[in-house]
Motif scaffolding. Structure first.
Motif: not given
Length: 221
Positions: A64-65, A70-81
């Motif tokens: 997307f970027a 402009a991208v806001q990305a979220a995930d519950f895995s801190a490792t993935g983020v």
């Protein structure tokens, strides 16, 4: 007292953390087919910014970027983020990508009517109850601007894994440590109440193969 559902959610979070740690860029660098399609849909709708929920290590957020959003990305895995942030910097698109750790069982940390488009690839069919899924879609509706578009994908009840593995109730079955909430048509239609349901597209992906629906719905202007 903790519920069985809360325990399952915590187990799933730990499982994804360890999986991302053990398998860097486990889904590869190329964007998913649904993300490529969504980028075209978002551009046609005049979207400028995209919120991706369940972004993982970022292959779709980076696409997307690269397409200029402009991208806001979220995930519950801190490792993935963290992997996503490093990849965005390596590709030179970190100026267009903001990544944060967030559990979608909680309200989205965004203002009302603040984004043009939302994308979620196989997030809604994770270990979320039907009630939690409805609450999440309500949050998506809240943060979308008028005319906003929501594209999501889910595994459905025609999938080979539906009804097999460890059952957790509410349409959730677990295989290989991963819990999946399999959608039926009634749930898709219920989640589109008050929206314009543009498309429910059936497709296959990965091994087995997994059988999914790609759902596109939008808000009136």
């Amino acid at each position: 007292m903790r519920s069985i559902r809360q325990d399952l959610a915590e187990v799933q979070k730990a499982h994804w953390q360890s999986t991302y740690t053990a398998h860097l860029e486990m889904y590869g660098e190329e964007p998913s087919a649904p993300a490529v399609h969504a980028a075209e849909v978002f551009a046609a709708a005049g979207a400028r910014d995209v919120l991706e929920l369940g972004a993982g290590h970022g292959r779709d957020a980076l696409h997307f970027a690269a397409e200029g959003f402009a991208v806001q990305a979220a995930d519950f895995s801190a490792t993935g983020v963290e992997q996503l942030r490093r990849a965005a910097q390596a590709r030179g698109v970190d100026g267009r990508v903001t990544a944060a750790v967030h559990d979608v069982r909680e309200p989205l940390p965004l203002a009302d009517a603040s984004v043009d488009a939302v994308f979620a690839h196989m997030l809604l069919c994770m270990a979320l109850s039907t009630r939690e899924i409805h609450a999440l879609v309500g949050e998506v509706r809240r943060v979308l601007r008028p005319g906003g578009v929501f594209v999501y994908t889910v595994r459905h009840t025609g999938d080979a894994h539906y009804g097999t593995g460890a059952p957790h109730g509410d349409g959730i079955f677990e295989h290989g440590g991963f819990a999946v909430h399999f959608f039926d048509q009634a749930l898709v239609e219920a989640l589109a109440d008050g929206w314009s349901l543009e498309e429910v597209h059936a497709f296959e992906e990965g091994e087995l193969p997994r059988r999914l629906w790609r759902v596109t719905q939008s808000l009136s202007r």
